[in-house]
Motif scaffolding. Structure first.
Motif, mmCIF file in Angstrom:
data_model
loop_
_atom_site.group_PDB
_atom_site.id
_atom_site.type_symbol
_atom_site.label_atom_id
_atom_site.label_comp_id
_atom_site.label_asym_id
_atom_site.label_seq_id
_atom_site.Cartn_x
_atom_site.Cartn_y
_atom_site.Cartn_z
ATOM 1 N N HIS A 1 0.745 -1.177 -0.039
ATOM 2 C CA HIS A 1 0.034 -0.029 0.030
ATOM 3 C C HIS A 1 0.863 1.325 0.131
ATOM 4 N N PRO A 2 1.980 1.372 0.710
ATOM 5 C CA PRO A 2 2.635 2.642 0.773
ATOM 6 C C PRO A 2 3.413 2.966 -0.695
ATOM 7 N N LEU A 3 3.749 1.573 -1.089
ATOM 8 C CA LEU A 3 4.265 2.047 -2.575
ATOM 9 C C LEU A 3 3.494 2.342 -3.820
ATOM 10 N N VAL A 4 1.806 1.769 -3.640
ATOM 11 C CA VAL A 4 0.741 2.305 -4.477
ATOM 12 C C VAL A 4 0.495 3.667 -4.102
ATOM 13 N N GLY A 5 0.656 4.142 -2.786
ATOM 14 C CA GLY A 5 0.096 5.396 -2.576
ATOM 15 C C GLY A 5 1.151 6.306 -3.286
ATOM 16 N N ILE B 1 -10.291 15.673 -14.056
ATOM 17 C CA ILE B 1 -10.784 14.925 -13.113
ATOM 18 C C ILE B 1 -10.103 13.572 -12.807
ATOM 19 N N VAL B 2 -9.761 13.384 -11.593
ATOM 20 C CA VAL B 2 -8.824 12.129 -11.569
ATOM 21 C C VAL B 2 -9.624 11.250 -10.547
ATOM 22 N N VAL B 3 -9.776 10.156 -11.255
ATOM 23 C CA VAL B 3 -10.648 8.999 -10.760
ATOM 24 C C VAL B 3 -9.574 7.964 -10.195
ATOM 25 N N HIS B 4 -9.523 7.803 -8.927
ATOM 26 C CA HIS B 4 -8.550 6.762 -8.444
ATOM 27 C C HIS B 4 -9.524 5.410 -8.286
ATOM 28 N N ASP B 5 -9.139 4.381 -8.880
ATOM 29 C CA ASP B 5 -9.917 3.167 -8.839
ATOM 30 C C ASP B 5 -9.189 2.258 -7.776
ATOM 31 N N VAL B 6 -9.874 2.364 -6.647
ATOM 32 C CA VAL B 6 -9.240 1.803 -5.292
ATOM 33 C C VAL B 6 -10.016 0.627 -4.955
ATOM 34 N N PRO B 7 -9.727 -0.748 -4.847
ATOM 35 C CA PRO B 7 -10.551 -1.791 -4.546
ATOM 36 C C PRO B 7 -10.682 -1.775 -3.169
ATOM 37 N N LEU B 8 -9.895 -1.307 -2.356
ATOM 38 C CA LEU B 8 -9.987 -1.279 -0.641
ATOM 39 C C LEU B 8 -10.112 -0.089 -0.419
ATOM 40 N N LEU B 9 -10.793 0.867 -0.946
ATOM 41 C CA LEU B 9 -10.888 2.359 -0.489
ATOM 42 C C LEU B 9 -11.589 2.181 1.134
ATOM 43 N N ASN C 1 -9.636 0.472 3.750
ATOM 44 C CA ASN C 1 -8.361 1.358 4.525
ATOM 45 C C ASN C 1 -8.790 2.603 4.836
ATOM 46 N N GLY C 2 -10.119 2.888 4.995
ATOM 47 C CA GLY C 2 -10.471 4.241 5.584
ATOM 48 C C GLY C 2 -9.966 5.343 4.733
ATOM 49 N N LEU C 3 -10.060 4.979 3.271
ATOM 50 C CA LEU C 3 -9.278 6.276 2.545
ATOM 51 C C LEU C 3 -10.511 7.320 1.903
ATOM 52 N N ALA C 4 -11.591 6.894 2.146
ATOM 53 C CA ALA C 4 -12.739 7.970 1.727
ATOM 54 C C ALA C 4 -12.461 9.577 2.001
ATOM 55 N N PRO C 5 -11.693 9.921 3.143
ATOM 56 C CA PRO C 5 -11.726 11.302 3.243
ATOM 57 C C PRO C 5 -10.474 12.265 2.550
ATOM 58 N N LEU C 6 -9.762 11.297 1.718
ATOM 59 C CA LEU C 6 -8.663 11.485 0.876
ATOM 60 C C LEU C 6 -9.324 12.215 -0.563
ATOM 61 N N TYR C 7 -10.672 11.860 -0.765
ATOM 62 C CA TYR C 7 -11.154 12.226 -2.021
ATOM 63 C C TYR C 7 -12.334 13.287 -1.770
ATOM 64 N N GLN D 1 -13.045 -8.541 2.109
ATOM 65 C CA GLN D 1 -13.543 -7.166 1.770
ATOM 66 C C GLN D 1 -14.653 -6.730 2.810
ATOM 67 N N ALA D 2 -14.738 -5.222 2.636
ATOM 68 C CA ALA D 2 -15.768 -4.792 3.321
ATOM 69 C C ALA D 2 -17.183 -5.236 2.766
ATOM 70 N N ASP D 3 -18.086 -5.219 3.746
ATOM 71 C CA ASP D 3 -19.679 -5.807 3.274
ATOM 72 C C ASP D 3 -20.144 -4.414 2.532
#
Length: 201
Positions: A88-92, A107-115, A118-124, A159-161
């Motif tokens: 994940h750090p390398l991908v980031g 308009i940058v779309v980050h295609d992130v399976p484990l968003l 990994n609690g990444l929603a606030p980044l967007y 994965q998340a439900d």
């Protein structure tokens, strides 16, 4: 720049939505593709994986044997965490480089399976969730990808439900139906994204 997170469970059809958005002009940063790049032979990422999991996860040609590694980590949460801690750090870092190169009006779309996981929603600026029922996901994984039902269920369980994903969604694309029902929805999403980008700009 409008930063969009795109996510969905395995088999939900996120890749197809990503492809359609790219066709409309989105700059797509694909975390899965980058995750493959950062563990190619000769990379520090692959060296770290071999150190953590042993040479048994390598294919005869020295590349990563992804199915073998998958069978090791998807059944063991601790080992999955170890793998994610390497990749994940390398991908980031690589994602940030690609985003920076896209330009201020993109308009940058980050295609992130484990968003969600990994609690990444606030980044967007907003999050688009591609939603499908677990039954639909399972049917696609077994019929289209040829997975054994047990493996498909294990991947889904890792994965998340559905409720957790929908809880972080700004926009939802319902992909329980046929492919032809998807395109009009994605066009609406694109219209919404361009409007948001204009407001932001």
């Amino acid at each position: 720049m409008l930063k969009v997170g795109l996510t969905g469970g395995i088999g939900a059809g996120k890749s197809e939505v990503s492809r359609l958005l790219a066709g409309y002009g989105a700059v797509v940063v694909d975390a899965d593709r980058i995750a493959r790049e950062v563990v190619e032979p000769g990379t520090p990422g692959l060296a770290a994986i071999v150190e953590a999991f042993g040479e048994s996860v390598l294919a005869p040609d020295g590349s990563l044997d992804r199915p073998k590694l998958g069978s090791v980590v998807f059944a063991d949460q601790d080992r999955l965490r170890t793998l994610n801690g390497i990749v994940h750090p390398l991908v980031g870092a690589r994602s940030a480089e690609l985003e920076a190169a896209a330009g201020p009006d993109a308009i940058v779309v980050h295609d992130v399976p484990l968003l969600t996981e990994n609690g990444l929603a606030p980044l967007y600026d907003l999050v688009v969730v591609v939603d499908a029922s677990p039954e639909t996901q399972l049917a696609r994984l077994t019929a289209l990808r040829g997975m054994a039902e047990e493996e498909a269920r294990a991947r889904m369980a890792a994965q998340a439900d559905r409720e957790q994903r929908l809880a972080v969604a700004s926009l939802v694309v319902d992909n329980d139906g046929p492919l032809e029902a998807l395109e009009p929805q994605v066009r609406k999403v694109w219209e919404e994204l361009t409007a948001r980008a204009a407001e932001k700009g």
